[in-house]
Structures are given as structure tokens and as C-alpha cells.
Design an enzyme around this catalytic site. Structure first.
Site, PDB file in Angstrom:
ATOM      1  NE  ARG A  18      20.577  80.652  15.611  1.00 33.07           N
ATOM      2  CZ  ARG A  18      20.970  79.964  16.676  1.00 33.07           C
ATOM      3  NH1 ARG A  18      20.346  80.159  17.837  1.00 33.07           N
ATOM      4  NH2 ARG A  18      21.930  79.083  16.598  1.00 33.07           N
ATOM      5  CG  HIS A  43      -0.439  75.885  26.736  1.00 31.25           C
ATOM      6  ND1 HIS A  43      -0.730  74.892  27.634  1.00 31.25           N
ATOM      7  CD2 HIS A  43      -0.462  77.040  27.452  1.00 31.25           C
ATOM      8  CE1 HIS A  43      -0.918  75.413  28.833  1.00 31.25           C
ATOM      9  NE2 HIS A  43      -0.762  76.725  28.736  1.00 31.25           N
ATOM     10  CD  GLU A  73      -3.379  72.276  25.511  1.00 26.46           C
ATOM     11  OE1 GLU A  73      -3.750  71.110  25.306  1.00 26.46           O
ATOM     12  OE2 GLU A  73      -2.248  72.568  25.947  1.00 26.46           O
ATOM     13  CG  HIS A 203       1.932  66.635  30.547  1.00 29.93           C
ATOM     14  ND1 HIS A 203       2.085  67.983  30.297  1.00 29.93           N
ATOM     15  CD2 HIS A 203       3.022  66.275  31.254  1.00 29.93           C
ATOM     16  CE1 HIS A 203       3.197  68.417  30.840  1.00 29.93           C
ATOM     17  NE2 HIS A 203       3.799  67.397  31.422  1.00 29.93           N
ATOM     18  CG  ASP A 204       5.551  64.121  29.774  1.00 32.99           C
ATOM     19  OD1 ASP A 204       5.976  64.901  28.901  1.00 32.99           O
ATOM     20  OD2 ASP A 204       5.781  64.260  30.988  1.00 32.99           O
TER      21      ASP A 204
END
Length: 251
Positions: A18, A43, A73, A203-204
Site C-alpha cells: 500500500r 535484508h 544482511e 532460514h525457515d
């Protein structure tokens, strides 16, 4: 204690859908710190699909005011684009405590592999030196490959961040490879420690796979964004609905 650094990329992604500044990324960073997070991670990418340079600047001031870690990052080889000045100029300007270098190309949806330092090590060395000369700790996003981790030490990194995507996928799929994958990560962490490298991971990672991963030898810090944002939707949804009901009722 293992430090939690909350990645705010997904908050910025929602904001960017938006016009305006809603949700406010810096305000959400403040909320995370108030709730007990040890630091903030972002990042920024050249296409500014989520975190923008001004977010980095605002969050740097927030973290400095709270005396907590700010971790930026990014791909050190990505060119400047529009108002994105390039990772190194942005990091040197904002002076985070840590910079995590990641080999992601502009067309990647997300980071999905660590550095090949046989290919990129020589180019990385002067970048790492510039960051360390500025007093910024340098971490390299790495696969759990012992030879590559040795190279990380040789090019001057202070820490590695182990890429945990395959581990997380194995847990989700209940794969028979999970024991082998986790053992590989443990061996990588132990090797890093023997070289004098600190060990981060990301990561995850989520509430399902993190209880085991937190036992990784010498793990110092995890950065979590996507799963934490998804959990915030479900864990906070009832309270949000109640607030809207009360608002409509004039309470």
C-alpha cells in the site's frame, strides 16, 4: 543464551503493498525489542521489494538507542539501483554491529545457498576487510561444508550463518534424512568453533524445528522472520478481532 534476532522483511513487504508507512517497520522493531528480542535483522535488496534504505537507517537508530544488535544482511556484489546505494555503502553509513554477507542474486525469491568461496573468496576479502576496519562483525551465509567453512576463516570472517533451509524442509517432510542433515550441521558448527568462528543460523526456522536445532554446538544467534510473522498472525488474531469488535461497539 542463544540470541534471537527478528527479521522484519515481511513487515516491510506488507507495508509496501500500500502507499504510506503502515505497518511502520521501525515501530514493529520496537515492539519486538520490548517483547524480549535480542536484536533486529533486515535484508535490503536492490529492488526494495521489502526493506528500503530508510528502514535500515531508522532501525539503526532504534538499535543504537537500545544498545542492542542490528544485523544487516545482503549481497555485497549487487549493484546500486535507484535509491538503493549498494550494501557496503549502506552498511558503512548505518554502522550495524553485524553484517551478514549472502550470495543471493536479484532474481532469487529468497536466499537458498551459501557462498562458494573458491569462486567468490578473493572478491570478498577486501569487502570483509572494509567492514571489519569499520568495527563491524562479519558473518558469511554458508552451507554446512567443512572445506567452505575453513575458507570462511581464511578470508577473514568472524562468524558463519548456517543455511538451515534443508534441515527445516526435512523436519516438515518428516524425512528419513533428518538425522544425517542435523549431524552434518553439528559437524559444521564444531568445525567452525575449532577455527575460532562464531556460529549463527537462519532460514525457515520455526517453533517446530527450533527446539532441536537450538542444541547445535556453540550456536550463538538465530535470525527468524517469515515463521515468526506467520505465528504472529495466528497467535495475535483473537486479540485483534476483539479489539475491532470493541471499537465498532464504541468501547
Amino acid at each position: 543464551m542463544i540470541a534471537l534476532s527478528v527479521n522484519l522483511n515481511k513487515i516491510a513487504l506488507i507495508r509496501n503493498s500500500r502507499e504510506g508507512n503502515y505497518p511502520d517497520v521501525v515501530a514493529h522493531g520496537r515492539t519486538c525489542l520490548d517483547a524480549g528480542a535480542d536484536g533486529i535483522t533486515v535484508h535490503p535488496r536492490p529492488d526494495q521489494r521489502h526493506i528500503r534504505p530508510d528502514d535500515v537507517r531508522g532501525l539503526a537508530k532504534l538499535c543504537q538507542s537500545r544498545a542492542v544488535e542490528f544485523n544487516v544482511e545482503g549481497n555485497p556484489f549487487a549493484d546500486a539501483m535507484g535509491s538503493y546505494p549498494g550494501l557496503l555503502p549502506l552498511v558503512l553509513e548505518t554502522q550495524p554491529q553485524q553484517c551478514t554477507l549472502v550470495p543471493d542474486s536479484n532474481d532469487q525469491l529468497t536466499s537458498d545457498h551459501g557462498f562458494d568461496l573458491g569462486r567468490d573468496g578473493e572478491r570478498l576479502e577486501p569487502i570483509i576487510r572494509s567492514l571489519k576496519d569499520a568495527g563491524i562483525r562479519v558473518s558469511l551465509f554458508m552451507d554446512p561444508d567443512l572445506d567452505q567453512i575453513t575458507r570462511a576463516r581464511e578470508v577473514g570472517a568472524d562468524r558463519i550463518e548456517l543455511y538451515t533451509g534443508p534441515y527445516a524442509e526435512a523436519v516438515t517432510q518428516q524425512s528419513p534424512d533428518i538425522e544425517r542433515i542435523f549431524a552434518t550441521h553439528c559437524a559444521a558448527a564444531e568445525h567452525a568453533l575449532t577455527l575460532g568462528l562464531g556460529v549463527n543460523a537462519g532460514h525457515d526456522l520455526n517453533l517446530i524445528n527450533l527446539p532441536r536445532y537450538r542444541t547445535l554446538p556453540g550456536l550463538q544467534e538465530v535470525s527468524i522472520g517469515h515463521a515468526l510473522t506467520v505465528d504472529a498472525i495466528s497467535m495475535g488474531l483473537s486479540n485483534a478481532v476483539n479489539a475491532y469488535v470493541n471499537c465498532l461497539a464504541g468501547k
